[in-house]
Design a protein around this motif. Structure first.
Motif, mmCIF file in Angstrom:
data_model
loop_
_atom_site.group_PDB
_atom_site.id
_atom_site.type_symbol
_atom_site.label_atom_id
_atom_site.label_comp_id
_atom_site.label_asym_id
_atom_site.label_seq_id
_atom_site.Cartn_x
_atom_site.Cartn_y
_atom_site.Cartn_z
ATOM 1 N N HIS A 105 57.756 82.272 43.184
ATOM 2 C CA HIS A 105 57.215 83.644 43.488
ATOM 3 C C HIS A 105 57.652 84.776 42.869
ATOM 4 C CE1 HIS A 105 56.388 81.820 47.867
ATOM 5 N NE2 HIS A 105 55.582 81.135 47.165
ATOM 6 N N ALA A 106 58.690 85.098 42.779
ATOM 7 C CA ALA A 106 59.221 86.253 41.900
ATOM 8 C C ALA A 106 58.696 86.585 40.391
ATOM 9 C CB ALA A 106 60.666 86.651 42.164
ATOM 10 N N GLU A 107 58.677 85.433 39.852
ATOM 11 C CA GLU A 107 58.226 85.402 38.496
ATOM 12 C C GLU A 107 56.776 85.519 38.339
ATOM 13 O OE1 GLU A 107 58.402 82.770 34.278
ATOM 14 O OE2 GLU A 107 59.582 82.240 36.222
ATOM 15 N N ALA A 110 55.599 88.951 39.669
ATOM 16 C CA ALA A 110 55.818 89.998 38.463
ATOM 17 C C ALA A 110 54.729 90.202 37.575
ATOM 18 C CB ALA A 110 57.227 89.899 38.036
ATOM 19 N N CYS A 121 51.042 87.875 47.488
ATOM 20 C CA CYS A 121 52.036 86.553 47.242
ATOM 21 C C CYS A 121 52.781 85.775 48.685
ATOM 22 C CB CYS A 121 53.217 87.127 46.707
ATOM 23 S SG CYS A 121 54.487 85.994 45.960
ATOM 24 N N LEU A 125 58.796 86.297 49.530
ATOM 25 C CA LEU A 125 58.513 87.212 48.541
ATOM 26 C C LEU A 125 59.275 86.702 47.446
ATOM 27 C CD1 LEU A 125 56.629 89.101 47.252
ATOM 28 C CD2 LEU A 125 58.563 90.804 48.133
ATOM 29 N N ALA A 126 60.547 86.440 47.523
ATOM 30 C CA ALA A 126 61.598 86.040 46.531
ATOM 31 C C ALA A 126 62.839 85.174 47.142
ATOM 32 C CB ALA A 126 62.200 87.151 45.612
ATOM 33 N N ASP A 131 65.576 90.297 43.293
ATOM 34 C CA ASP A 131 64.266 89.850 42.879
ATOM 35 C C ASP A 131 63.248 90.556 43.571
ATOM 36 O OD1 ASP A 131 65.079 88.471 40.722
ATOM 37 O OD2 ASP A 131 64.677 86.318 41.341
ATOM 38 N N ALA A 132 63.486 90.399 45.064
ATOM 39 C CA ALA A 132 62.354 91.195 45.914
ATOM 40 C C ALA A 132 62.467 92.616 45.470
ATOM 41 C CB ALA A 132 62.827 90.849 47.383
ATOM 42 N N SER A 134 63.052 94.131 42.878
ATOM 43 C CA SER A 134 62.286 94.172 41.448
ATOM 44 C C SER A 134 60.824 94.125 41.626
ATOM 45 C CB SER A 134 62.770 93.332 40.617
ATOM 46 O OG SER A 134 64.025 93.550 40.280
ATOM 47 N N LEU A 135 60.455 93.167 42.616
ATOM 48 C CA LEU A 135 58.838 93.179 42.917
ATOM 49 C C LEU A 135 58.429 94.473 43.592
ATOM 50 C CD1 LEU A 135 58.417 89.518 43.986
ATOM 51 C CD2 LEU A 135 57.761 90.819 41.923
#
Length: 389
Positions: A105-107, A110, A121, A125-126, A131-132, A134-135
């Motif tokens: 999901h995260a990659e 993004a 998404c 989410l991550a 990572d979440a 960053s999104l």
């Protein structure tokens, strides 16, 4: 059909038809063009919702070109992309739905945002808080939503309205559970049991995240700390060994207002297919909602408890908006999902629908999931802090 039901059905239809025009220069009245990443069950659900919102589905991509073609054939989608990069290079696509395994999901989300497209998404989410976060930062200025779709049952909105208005009083206690049986046996298997694909948490990240989101959404209160314990019933399944993800989690919560609560999440509860149940007790009344029986809301009072039907005549404005068929004609999960996607597309068109779950809500769920698993592994209370909104 009564005038009130007509009004409710009309309001719901307006929501379903919203968000069809492009925000960024498409021709007037042009339909949104969306694409789907992933080819499994959730891709089917998303595709139905996109069509209900009158978007054009530009194409779909799965893990290989062959699987992409098979998914396109199965779902009646005209184009399959050979790769995610090919999808993102399609300048006609406005919105991308990410429905792949959790670890992707995260990659992928993004990459969608970096390509200048809006995104829906799947949760979680991550698989990490970093990572979440960053999104959320990457989504600034774009429409980026997460399908916490149980918010879109009309009677969930009615329950929320009773607490928001003060009618239910101050939140005192919470009793909630989300029970399934689809992983009951050792021969039941799925990619989600593998931490490398599903993440550190399975049951809580998958369905507990829905439960906590609904608790906070309905009550208007926030979980402030958690104490949890977890169980993995089968250390091995048909195609997976050394399983570390949990089958069940029990959590005691405290909220910022001082309420106490218990949450039980299980994917090994015989006979329970998708039973999300929520009861919140206020100082004036309690409200209880059962996702498998979504046509009624129980309102408990010391004298004269009520059963409220999903009838636009009797509901708050926001709940009535989501009634797309008259009372007595049942609505369910796909209708809730359709309403979520319609509101997401309305946001793409520049509107600001109330209660739309965005990436900030997805981040909140990841933080709570981390706290629950940390608590279960440490045997201690975990504080959420005051800035984890």
């Amino acid at each position: 059909m009564t005038d009130g039901n007509q009004a409710g059905a009309s309001a719901g239809s307006a929501a379903t038809n919203g968000g069809l025009t492009r925000r960024d220069g498409g021709s007037a009245g042009a339909r949104l063009r969306v694409a789907i990443v992933g080819g499994g069950f959730m891709a089917e659900v998303h595709s139905r919702a996109a069509r209900a919102a009158r978007a054009d589905i530009a194409g779909i991509v799965s893990s290989t070109p062959e699987r992409s073609a098979a998914a396109a054939e199965r779902l009646g989608i005209g184009r399959s992309y050979g790769s995610l990069d090919e999808l993102l290079a399609d300048d006609t696509v406005d919105v991308v739905h990410v429905t792949t395994p959790n670890a992707l999901h995260a990659e992928q989300a993004a990459a969608v945002l970096a390509a200048g497209k809006d995104v829906v998404c799947e949760k979680p989410l991550a698989t990490s808080v970093a990572d979440a976060e960053s999104l959320v930062a990457a989504a600034e200025g774009r429409t980026a939503t997460v399908p916490f779709v149980y918010r879109f049952h009309p009677l969930v909105r009615e329950a929320r309205a009773r607490f928001a208005s003060g009618e239910a009083g101050r939140v005192l206690s919470i009793n909630a559970s989300y029970l399934q049986d689809w992983l009951l046996g050792s021969d039941d298997d799925n990619w989600r049991v593998d931490a490398a694909q599903g993440g550190r948490s399975r049951a809580f990240a998958d369905i507990g995240s829905h439960l906590v989101d609904l608790v906070e959404f309905v009550s208007g209160d926030r979980v402030s700390r958690v104490s949890a314990t977890k169980r993995t019933v089968f250390a091995e399944r048909a195609s997976h060994a050394a399983i570390t993800t949990e089958d069940a989690v029990a959590v005691v919560i405290e909220t910022r207002s001082g309420a106490l609560g218990t949450l039980l999440v299980s994917q090994v509860a015989p006979g329970r297919k998708n039973r999300l149940w929520l009861e919140i007790s206020g100082s004036a009344e309690s409200v209880a909602f059962d996702q498998e029986q979504p046509e009624t809301l129980w309102v408990g009072r010391r004298k004269g408890s009520l059963i409220i039907p999903r009838d636009a005549d009797q509901l708050s404005e926001d709940a009535a908006r989501l009634c797309v068929v008259p009372s007595g004609h049942p609505q369910g999960y796909q209708d809730a999902f359709n309403a979520f996607v319609a509101d997401s597309y309305a946001a793409v068109a520049g509107e600001n629908p109330d209660g739309l779950p965005r990436f900030t809500d997805g981040l909140r769920a990841v933080r709570i999931t981390d706290a629950v698993i940390d608590s279960a592994e440490s045997g201690t209370w975990i504080e959420m802090g005051t800035n984890n909104d």
